[in-house]
Design an enzyme around this catalytic site. Structure first.
Site, PDB file in Angstrom:
ATOM      1  N   ARG A 180       0.837  -1.203   0.000  1.00 49.85           N
ATOM      2  CA  ARG A 180       0.000   0.000   0.000  1.00 49.85           C
ATOM      3  C   ARG A 180       0.871   1.251   0.000  1.00 49.85           C
ATOM      4  O   ARG A 180       0.547   2.246  -0.660  1.00 49.85           O
ATOM      5  CB  ARG A 180      -0.949  -0.001   1.201  1.00 49.85           C
ATOM      6  CG  ARG A 180      -2.025  -1.078   1.130  1.00 49.85           C
ATOM      7  CD  ARG A 180      -3.002  -0.982   2.291  1.00 49.85           C
ATOM      8  NE  ARG A 180      -3.813   0.224   2.209  1.00 49.85           N
ATOM      9  CZ  ARG A 180      -4.576   0.674   3.206  1.00 49.85           C
ATOM     10  NH1 ARG A 180      -4.616   0.019   4.361  1.00 49.85           N
ATOM     11  NH2 ARG A 180      -5.295   1.769   3.054  1.00 49.85           N
ATOM     12  N   CYS A 238      -1.095   5.823   9.140  1.00 46.49           N
ATOM     13  CA  CYS A 238      -1.450   4.540   8.511  1.00 46.49           C
ATOM     14  C   CYS A 238      -2.586   4.813   7.543  1.00 46.49           C
ATOM     15  O   CYS A 238      -2.581   5.813   6.839  1.00 46.49           O
ATOM     16  CB  CYS A 238      -1.834   3.511   9.582  1.00 46.49           C
ATOM     17  SG  CYS A 238      -3.223   4.022  10.613  1.00 46.49           S
TER      18      CYS A 238
END
Length: 283
Positions: A180, A238
């Site tokens: 990611r 995150c």
């Protein structure tokens, strides 16, 4: 004070004269489910068995406000958060121990919020429920009303501009999975990639095969190798400010203070005017 507690230490503290308040924060990130597949239900998991005396806390409703421009798990309204903590029996004069199903992300979110808003003694059960060797209970307690009233700390929290600045002047860690960070995949948010200048530091690198944190010295070496030298300001983010709290917890175990960008990638990537970096390198 250590930010984590072992199951044996918790058992001893529960038998002592000032046992901790126990908060069960079982939660799981759920992506799109196949038709007919049930979603994870933390309250049902809690009802099936929890540490005796533990009170269930709903991350989505009590540790975050509704998703929106500020991200998928923005800060909760602090008045509502305080009321939820008091209902759970949280008191300034008693320690608090939080746990989840074992991943540690949700428990870390509760730990971070309580610490940031002024509770002096909060720890996370290392390894979560799986580490507990004692009996479980299905009784749902009704604790006496607590007295905790959250007051935001002067430091510890980053906004988008602060995260961008820290990526240039200090160390900004991205706690998501490496794919990611690189932008290879993005299963949730508008676009993949990372904040320019951020360094990839997936949370799974902070724990061993049993889900417990690596020793403090090993974590310290790990973060120093990523750039957390003495005197360097450190921040973490995150996808939505949950797994980053786990990274902040690992940094605390290592003795390294860090600030949390709660909006994280879900806020950053929602604004097309913000720059996005892709690939394995920070820039």
């Amino acid at each position: 004070m250590n930010a984590i507690i072992s199951a044996s230490e918790l058992a001893s503290d529960l038998a002592g004269g000032n046992p901790p308040v126990l908060l069960d924060v079982r939660w799981q990130l759920t992506l799109a489910k196949a038709a007919g597949e049930p979603a994870f239900d933390g309250r049902a998991e809690y009802a099936a068995g929890h540490l005796p005396g533990a009170v269930y806390v709903d991350l989505d409703r009590e540790l975050a406000s509704a998703p929106g421009p500020a991200g998928r798990h923005p800060l909760p309204d602090l008045a509502e958060f305080g009321a939820a903590m008091r209902r759970s029996g949280v008191t300034v004069g008693r320690p608090v121990v939080v746990y989840d199903g074992g991943q540690g992300w949700a428990a870390a979110r509760a730990w971070w919020l309580l610490r940031w808003t002024g509770h002096p003694d909060v720890r996370v059960l290392d390894g979560g429920l799986a580490a507990w060797q004692g009996e479980l209970s299905t009784h749902e307690p009704t604790p006496p009303e607590g007295d905790f009233r959250p007051v935001p700390g002067p430091t510890g929290l980053l906004d988008a501009d602060g995260a961008a600045a820290l990526a240039r002047s200090g160390l900004l860690l991205d706690a998501r999975a490496a794919e990611r960070y690189r932008g290879d995949v993005e299963p949730i948010d508008r676009i993949g990639g990372h904040i320019p200048g951020a360094v990839s530091a997936p949370t799974h690198e902070n724990v061993g095969p049993d889900g417990r944190f690596l020793p403090a010295a090993q974590l310290r070496d790990h973060f120093k190798a990523l750039g957390a030298a003495d005197g360097t300001a450190v921040g973490v983010y995150c996808g939505s400010g949950v797994s980053a709290a786990h990274e902040a917890l690992a940094l605390a175990v290592a003795g390294i203070p860090a600030e949390l960008y709660v909006g994280s990638w879900s806020e950053w990537s929602s604004d097309p005017s913000r720059p996005v970096a892709v690939g394995p390198d920070p820039q």
